[in-house]
Design an enzyme around this catalytic site. Structure first.
Site, short mmCIF file in Angstrom:
data_model
loop_
_atom_site.label_atom_id
_atom_site.label_comp_id
_atom_site.label_asym_id
_atom_site.label_seq_id
_atom_site.Cartn_x
_atom_site.Cartn_y
_atom_site.Cartn_z
CE1 TYR A 89 1.50 11.51 19.16
CE2 TYR A 89 -0.07 10.50 17.67
CZ TYR A 89 1.20 10.90 17.95
OH TYR A 89 2.20 10.70 17.02
N PRO A 129 -0.86 7.17 9.62
CG PRO A 129 -1.59 9.35 9.24
CD PRO A 129 -1.91 7.93 8.92
CE1 TYR A 134 4.26 8.60 18.48
CE2 TYR A 134 6.46 9.52 18.72
CZ TYR A 134 5.16 9.64 18.30
OH TYR A 134 4.74 10.79 17.68
CG HIS A 176 9.33 16.32 20.43
ND1 HIS A 176 8.12 16.40 19.78
CD2 HIS A 176 9.88 17.55 20.33
CE1 HIS A 176 7.94 17.62 19.31
NE2 HIS A 176 9.01 18.33 19.61
CE LYS A 220 7.01 3.07 15.11
NZ LYS A 220 7.97 3.98 15.71
C1 LIG Z 1 0.03 13.44 2.87
C2 LIG Z 1 0.92 12.48 3.63
C3 LIG Z 1 1.19 12.68 4.97
C4 LIG Z 1 2.00 11.81 5.68
N1 LIG Z 1 2.25 12.02 7.00
C5 LIG Z 1 3.04 11.16 7.67
C6 LIG Z 1 3.34 11.33 9.03
O1 LIG Z 1 2.84 12.27 9.67
N2 LIG Z 1 4.19 10.46 9.63
C7 LIG Z 1 4.78 9.42 8.94
O2 LIG Z 1 5.60 8.67 9.48
N3 LIG Z 1 4.51 9.21 7.65
C8 LIG Z 1 3.66 10.06 7.01
N4 LIG Z 1 3.42 9.85 5.72
C9 LIG Z 1 4.09 8.75 5.08
C10 LIG Z 1 5.54 9.10 4.69
O3 LIG Z 1 5.55 10.38 4.11
C11 LIG Z 1 6.01 8.01 3.76
O4 LIG Z 1 5.97 6.80 4.47
C12 LIG Z 1 7.42 8.25 3.21
O5 LIG Z 1 7.40 9.35 2.33
C13 LIG Z 1 7.91 7.00 2.48
O6 LIG Z 1 9.06 7.31 1.75
P1 LIG Z 1 9.31 6.59 0.35
O7 LIG Z 1 10.62 7.09 -0.12
O8 LIG Z 1 9.10 5.15 0.47
O9 LIG Z 1 8.12 7.10 -0.58
P2 LIG Z 1 7.84 8.57 -1.13
O10 LIG Z 1 8.26 9.60 -0.17
O11 LIG Z 1 6.42 8.57 -1.57
O12 LIG Z 1 8.79 8.69 -2.38
C14 LIG Z 1 8.53 8.02 -3.59
C15 LIG Z 1 9.08 8.84 -4.72
O13 LIG Z 1 8.88 8.11 -5.92
C16 LIG Z 1 8.49 9.00 -6.95
N5 LIG Z 1 7.73 8.21 -7.94
C17 LIG Z 1 6.53 7.64 -7.78
N6 LIG Z 1 6.17 6.98 -8.89
C18 LIG Z 1 7.18 7.17 -9.79
C19 LIG Z 1 7.39 6.77 -11.12
N7 LIG Z 1 6.49 6.02 -11.78
N8 LIG Z 1 8.52 7.14 -11.73
C20 LIG Z 1 9.45 7.88 -11.08
N9 LIG Z 1 9.30 8.32 -9.82
C21 LIG Z 1 8.18 7.95 -9.17
C22 LIG Z 1 7.66 10.07 -6.24
O14 LIG Z 1 7.69 11.29 -6.96
C23 LIG Z 1 8.36 10.17 -4.90
O15 LIG Z 1 9.29 11.23 -4.82
C24 LIG Z 1 2.58 10.70 5.01
C25 LIG Z 1 2.31 10.49 3.65
C26 LIG Z 1 1.47 11.35 2.96
C27 LIG Z 1 1.17 11.09 1.51
#
Ligand SMILES: Cc1cc2nc3c(=O)[nH]c(=O)nc-3n(C[C@H](O)[C@H](O)[C@H](O)COP(=O)(O)OP(=O)(O)OC[C@H]3O[C@@H](n4cnc5c(N)ncnc54)[C@H](O)[C@@H]3O)c2cc1C
Length: 403
Positions: free
Chosen positions: A208, A300, A397, A79, A304
């Site tokens: 947006y 969201p 962005y 994009h 980011k």
């Molecule tokens: C519904 C939703 C929509 C979103 N939409 C957007 C968006 O449009 N744009 C954007 O940029 N961001 C979005 N986000 C945010 C983005 O998805 C997160 O910032 C991203 O997933 C962060 O990655 P992470 O690996 O830090 O955490 P996560 O992806 O949350 O991964 C953490 C992992 O740890 C595991 N875990 C948790 N606790 C434990 C435990 N006690 N023991 C073992 N494993 C555990 C979980 O199962 C998970 O797989 C969204 C988040 C959600 C919830």
């Protein structure tokens, strides 16, 4: 918990196999550092959790250049800009023209699949479906991670360092004693009502839209399934609106002089997504470091969250390598400063995009007329009508350069 049948000693134990945990494990392996990743969900469950969809240019480069996969270049959509729509008119913010960068539409589910496949391909040790993970001893040189494997076998890890990459409900971040951590938190008076709908693409890039009825985001997934959001009240139930009401609300918010119309179709997924900004610092304490949502969450609007998670571990992998090589805690301490600089930029941008596009009901104290709405339209007009305004948005962005 019963005594562990096996005690293993990986160099690094990573709690959480989301984008942060898996990418870190991959980057460490490339540096010759072994790790074990534990996640309490199954691989299938994570693969089917719909979340983020926009990758910054450097996130794409990280996936491709470090050998995770180049599928994003084939299956993702580049994009070159977004549309900002208000007062019934769309205004294009042309990233490529303004900052020579672009972003990629590539769902987080695919990022996860690529990372999990790459770890499996390279012999990485990733254990899905573990339960009862607990961490102790982070103030000593020998932290311990206990867990129960997917088959019910108790396990124990004795790593040199634990990485909490366990998402926004992190158990790891609470291990840092209260007197050694600062938390920053902001809650917003609205949420997003997100749907996946079986309809053709409405637009080639994201729209947006700010309207008097609230914000709407038109995003894409595939040729036949689209991801879209409506600003809603926090705490709203996902089934509160009928399909008909949802389509009417999109039509009303997008209405404009160009007659932009949305095809309707089956809604196959709906969820309400809360909005909050959160940072815990420092991101390193003793033998624990935090990465991704475990340390910070953003609303969201600026897309980011996923990008920050990848940027964190890109920095962290280098700091861990330096720490293992030098034995000096300064190498780990450096992680917080470098990562937080980007985190606070992203917090600011996400907050700014949110207040730029969402409407709040009611007037602010002392205002005559809907001052807040008119001021907001003035700000939107300032952004789209000036190259400096458009460039600021484009730069934030598409993302600041990763280390
Ligand atoms: C519904 C939703 C929509 C979103 N939409 C957007 C968006 O449009 N744009 C954007 O940029 N961001 C979005 N986000 C945010 C983005 O998805 C997160 O910032 C991203 O997933 C962060 O990655 P992470 O690996 O830090 O955490 P996560 O992806 O949350 O991964 C953490 C992992 O740890 C595991 N875990 C948790 N606790 C434990 C435990 N006690 N023991 C073992 N494993 C555990 C979980 O199962 C998970 O797989 C969204 C988040 C959600 C919830």
């Amino acid at each position: 918990m019963p005594a562990a049948e096996t005690v293993e000693s990986p160099t690094i134990a990573i709690v959480g196999g989301g984008p942060a945990g898996l990418m870190l494990s991959h980057l460490l392996a490339r540096r010759g550092v072994d790790s074990i990743v534990l996640d309490h969900r199954s691989r299938t469950e994570i693969e089917h959790t719909h979340r983020a969809g926009i990758l910054e240019a450097d996130s794409v480069r990280l996936l491709v250049d470090t050998g995770v996969s180049d599928r994003v270049l084939r299956d993702g959509d580049e994009h070159e800009g977004i549309d900002l729509r208000f007062s019934g008119r769309s205004h294009r913010i042309h990233f490529k023209e303004l900052v020579w960068e672009s972003v990629w539409l590539y769902p987080q589910t695919d990022v996860f699949i690529d990372l999990a496949d790459a770890r499996a391909r390279d012999g990485g040790d990733v254990r899905f479906g573990v339960t009862d993970a607990s961490v102790e001893g982070i103030e000593t040189d020998s932290p311990i991670v206990r867990f129960t494997d997917a088959d019910g076998t108790p396990g124990e890890l004795r790593p040199r360092l634990v990485v909490g990459a366990d998402g926004s409900r992190s158990i790891c971040r609470r291990l840092v004693p209260e007197e050694h951590r600062s938390a920053y938190f902001h809650e917003y008076p609205f949420a997003w009502f997100g749907i996946l709908a079986q309809i053709p693409r409405v637009a080639p890039e994201l729209i947006y839209c700010r309207s008097e009825r609230g914000f709407a985001l038109i995003s894409q997934r595939t040729e036949t399934i689209q991801r879209m959001y409506l600003q809603c009240e926090p705490g709203m139930a996902p089934d509160a609106w009928s399909d008909e009401q949802i389509w009417e609300e999109f039509a009303a918010r997008l209405a404009g002089e160009d007659d932009l119309t949305l095809p309707t179709g089956p809604i196959i997924d709906r969820a309400v997504l809360g909005f909050r900004s959160f940072v815990q610092e420092p991101m390193h304490y003793g033998r624990l470091v935090l990465a991704g949502d475990a340390a910070h969450t953003v609303p969201p609007t600026g897309a980011k969250g996923l990008n920050l998670a990848l940027a964190d571990v890109s920095v962290l992998a280098g700091c861990i390598e330096d720490w293992l090589g030098s034995g000096s805690d300064d190498a780990l301490a450096a992680y917080t400063g470098t990562a937080l600089q980007r985190v606070w930029r992203a917090q600011n941008f996400s907050y700014w995009m949110t207040q730029l596009l969402h409407t709040t009901s009611g007037r602010s104290d002392g205002a005559v007329g809907d001052f807040a709405a008119m001021r907001q339209l003035g700000e939107l007009d300032t952004v789209v009508s000036s190259r400096a305004g458009r460039t600021y948005l484009a730069e934030c962005y598409t993302g600041w350069p990763q280390r």
